[in-house]
Design a protein around this motif. Structure first.
Motif, PDB file in Angstrom:
ATOM      1  N   GLY A 164       0.639  -1.339  -0.044  1.00  0.00           N
ATOM      2  CA  GLY A 164       0.018   0.053   0.118  1.00  0.00           C
ATOM      3  C   GLY A 164       0.816   1.187  -0.019  1.00  0.00           C
ATOM      4  N   TYR A 165       1.848   1.311   0.769  1.00  0.00           N
ATOM      5  CA  TYR A 165       2.717   2.426   0.726  1.00  0.00           C
ATOM      6  C   TYR A 165       3.490   2.321  -0.440  1.00  0.00           C
ATOM      7  N   ALA A 166       4.067   1.550  -1.105  1.00  0.00           N
ATOM      8  CA  ALA A 166       4.563   1.579  -2.341  1.00  0.00           C
ATOM      9  C   ALA A 166       3.766   2.074  -3.564  1.00  0.00           C
ATOM     10  N   PHE A 167       2.573   1.752  -3.501  1.00  0.00           N
ATOM     11  CA  PHE A 167       1.643   2.422  -4.359  1.00  0.00           C
ATOM     12  C   PHE A 167       1.168   3.560  -3.970  1.00  0.00           C
ATOM     13  N   ASP A 168       0.994   4.089  -2.847  1.00  0.00           N
ATOM     14  CA  ASP A 168       0.513   5.208  -2.557  1.00  0.00           C
ATOM     15  C   ASP A 168       1.767   6.083  -2.816  1.00  0.00           C
ATOM     16  N   TRP A 169       3.307   5.735  -2.776  1.00  0.00           N
ATOM     17  CA  TRP A 169       4.112   6.772  -3.087  1.00  0.00           C
ATOM     18  C   TRP A 169       4.210   6.849  -4.564  1.00  0.00           C
ATOM     19  N   ALA A 170       4.030   5.975  -5.224  1.00  0.00           N
ATOM     20  CA  ALA A 170       3.853   5.920  -6.864  1.00  0.00           C
ATOM     21  C   ALA A 170       2.942   6.824  -7.572  1.00  0.00           C
ATOM     22  N   LYS A 171       1.780   6.671  -6.668  1.00  0.00           N
ATOM     23  CA  LYS A 171       0.652   7.518  -7.032  1.00  0.00           C
ATOM     24  C   LYS A 171       1.057   8.930  -7.000  1.00  0.00           C
ATOM     25  N   TYR A 172       1.654   9.269  -5.845  1.00  0.00           N
ATOM     26  CA  TYR A 172       2.048  10.700  -5.899  1.00  0.00           C
ATOM     27  C   TYR A 172       3.544  10.956  -6.336  1.00  0.00           C
ATOM     28  N   ASN A 173       3.844  10.180  -7.440  1.00  0.00           N
ATOM     29  CA  ASN A 173       4.806  10.322  -7.979  1.00  0.00           C
ATOM     30  C   ASN A 173       6.168  10.631  -7.296  1.00  0.00           C
ATOM     31  N   GLY A 174       6.422   9.861  -6.286  1.00  0.00           N
ATOM     32  CA  GLY A 174       7.381   9.685  -5.519  1.00  0.00           C
ATOM     33  C   GLY A 174       7.860  11.155  -4.528  1.00  0.00           C
ATOM     34  N   GLU A 175       6.744  11.876  -4.268  1.00  0.00           N
ATOM     35  CA  GLU A 175       7.074  12.945  -3.489  1.00  0.00           C
ATOM     36  C   GLU A 175       7.462  12.987  -2.110  1.00  0.00           C
ATOM     37  N   TYR A 176       7.185  11.661  -1.458  1.00  0.00           N
ATOM     38  CA  TYR A 176       7.785  11.702  -0.117  1.00  0.00           C
ATOM     39  C   TYR A 176       8.844  10.610  -0.080  1.00  0.00           C
ATOM     40  N   ASP A 177       9.376  10.695   1.120  1.00  0.00           N
ATOM     41  CA  ASP A 177      10.444   9.712   1.602  1.00  0.00           C
ATOM     42  C   ASP A 177       9.866   8.404   1.910  1.00  0.00           C
ATOM     43  N   LEU A 178       9.667   7.473   0.939  1.00  0.00           N
ATOM     44  CA  LEU A 178       8.994   6.321   1.047  1.00  0.00           C
ATOM     45  C   LEU A 178       9.637   5.247   2.278  1.00  0.00           C
ATOM     46  N   VAL A 179      11.202   5.325   2.238  1.00  0.00           N
ATOM     47  CA  VAL A 179      11.790   4.443   3.267  1.00  0.00           C
ATOM     48  C   VAL A 179      11.320   5.002   4.699  1.00  0.00           C
ATOM     49  N   ALA A 180      11.318   6.233   4.722  1.00  0.00           N
ATOM     50  CA  ALA A 180      10.878   6.800   6.212  1.00  0.00           C
ATOM     51  C   ALA A 180       9.584   6.633   6.620  1.00  0.00           C
ATOM     52  N   LYS A 181       8.583   6.664   5.429  1.00  0.00           N
ATOM     53  CA  LYS A 181       7.114   6.598   5.966  1.00  0.00           C
ATOM     54  C   LYS A 181       6.846   5.239   5.998  1.00  0.00           C
ATOM     55  N   MET A 182       7.314   4.071   5.413  1.00  0.00           N
ATOM     56  CA  MET A 182       7.131   2.802   5.150  1.00  0.00           C
ATOM     57  C   MET A 182       7.422   2.348   6.508  1.00  0.00           C
ATOM     58  N   SER A 183       8.817   2.726   6.883  1.00  0.00           N
ATOM     59  CA  SER A 183       9.509   2.325   8.300  1.00  0.00           C
ATOM     60  C   SER A 183       8.777   2.869   9.391  1.00  0.00           C
ATOM     61  N   GLN A 184       8.250   4.248   9.495  1.00  0.00           N
ATOM     62  CA  GLN A 184       7.591   4.685  10.526  1.00  0.00           C
ATOM     63  C   GLN A 184       6.070   3.762  10.500  1.00  0.00           C
ATOM     64  N   CYS A 185       5.548   3.484   9.820  1.00  0.00           N
ATOM     65  CA  CYS A 185       4.254   2.931   9.771  1.00  0.00           C
ATOM     66  C   CYS A 185       4.338   1.346  10.142  1.00  0.00           C
ATOM     67  N   ILE A 186       5.285   0.737   9.708  1.00  0.00           N
ATOM     68  CA  ILE A 186       5.615  -0.676  10.162  1.00  0.00           C
ATOM     69  C   ILE A 186       5.792  -0.832  11.502  1.00  0.00           C
ATOM     70  N   SER A 187       7.004   0.168  11.909  1.00  0.00           N
ATOM     71  CA  SER A 187       7.557   0.252  13.140  1.00  0.00           C
ATOM     72  C   SER A 187       6.300   0.361  14.243  1.00  0.00           C
ATOM     73  N   PHE A 188       5.408   1.161  13.928  1.00  0.00           N
ATOM     74  CA  PHE A 188       4.140   1.766  14.772  1.00  0.00           C
ATOM     75  C   PHE A 188       3.301   0.329  14.987  1.00  0.00           C
ATOM     76  N   MET A 189       3.202  -0.348  13.810  1.00  0.00           N
ATOM     77  CA  MET A 189       2.282  -1.605  13.994  1.00  0.00           C
ATOM     78  C   MET A 189       3.050  -2.440  14.722  1.00  0.00           C
ATOM     79  N   ILE A 190       4.198  -2.583  14.422  1.00  0.00           N
ATOM     80  CA  ILE A 190       4.924  -3.981  15.245  1.00  0.00           C
ATOM     81  C   ILE A 190       4.783  -3.448  16.775  1.00  0.00           C
ATOM     82  N   LYS A 191       5.171  -2.348  17.248  1.00  0.00           N
ATOM     83  CA  LYS A 191       5.543  -1.920  18.351  1.00  0.00           C
ATOM     84  C   LYS A 191       3.917  -2.135  19.114  1.00  0.00           C
ATOM     85  N   GLY A 192       2.822  -2.241  18.513  1.00  0.00           N
ATOM     86  CA  GLY A 192       1.710  -2.421  19.101  1.00  0.00           C
ATOM     87  C   GLY A 192       1.250  -3.768  19.450  1.00  0.00           C
ATOM     88  N   LEU A 193       2.053  -4.821  19.064  1.00  0.00           N
ATOM     89  CA  LEU A 193       2.076  -6.100  19.093  1.00  0.00           C
ATOM     90  C   LEU A 193       2.090  -6.499  20.555  1.00  0.00           C
TER      91      LEU A 193
END
Length: 193
Positions: A164-193
């Protein structure tokens, strides 16, 4: 030093075709790219393309498998006994692969069926899935993660978020830092386990 066998001419030619597609899709949409365009870039005949791939969908599947190969190497060379860190490394490497591949290619990889298999991305035999599942399984076993969800469910959920993040990043023509955003989201998700 480990022995590395010499690549055959056929393997080299196939890799050249894959690299040509990656390069050409940085400047144009894959749907606009013809087999003739790909072959012209390398001075190959169109018959050469069809010797290795039945269509552009099949070459996309091959390109997708390159990230799996890379992640298997990362797992072998850089993983530790800390499963959170291993998952985050996998996520970061995958995100960087997307950035390096370019927006146009990622739109096609994430936005359509590849080689006739709509489940290829989440297929349980894919190395990316197996790597994540092994990490979750080890983390559940050693108490690093506490959840009633299975390692399979966690791996599936993680891949859906990554895609989802990869597709969203591509949809927005790569306008944000994909590595940082994807990492932040997955980190938040995992830390909630």
């Amino acid at each position: 030093m480990a022995y590395q066998r010499k690549k055959t001419k056929q393997e080299i030619k196939k890799e050249q075709l894959i690299e040509a597609v990656k390069l050409l899709t940085k400047d144009c949409d894959l749907s606009e790219l013809t087999v003739r365009d790909i072959c012209a870039k390398l001075n190959f005949s169109t018959g050469s393309f069809y010797h290795y791939f039945k269509d552009k969908g099949e070459i996309l599947a091959c390109i997708l498998s390159t990230v799996d190969e890379h992640l298997l190497t990362v797992e072998q060379e850089r993983f530790t006994d800390q499963q959170y860190d291993n998952i985050m490394l996998t996520v970061q490497e995958y995100a960087q692969y997307n950035v390096d591949s370019g927006v146009n290619l990622i739109v096609h990889i994430n936005g359509r069926k590849i080689a006739g298999n709509g489940q290829l991305y989440l297929h349980h035999q894919r190395p990316i899935f197996q790597i994540l599942q092994r990490c979750y399984e080890a983390g559940l076993k050693n108490g690093e993660f506490k959840t009633p969800m299975s390692s399979q469910e966690l791996a599936e959920m993680t891949l859906v978020v990554m895609r989802g993040y990869a597709f969203d990043w591509a949809k927005y023509n790569g306008e944000y830092d994909l590595v940082a955003k994807m990492s932040q989201c997955i980190s938040f998700m995992i830390k909630g386990l």
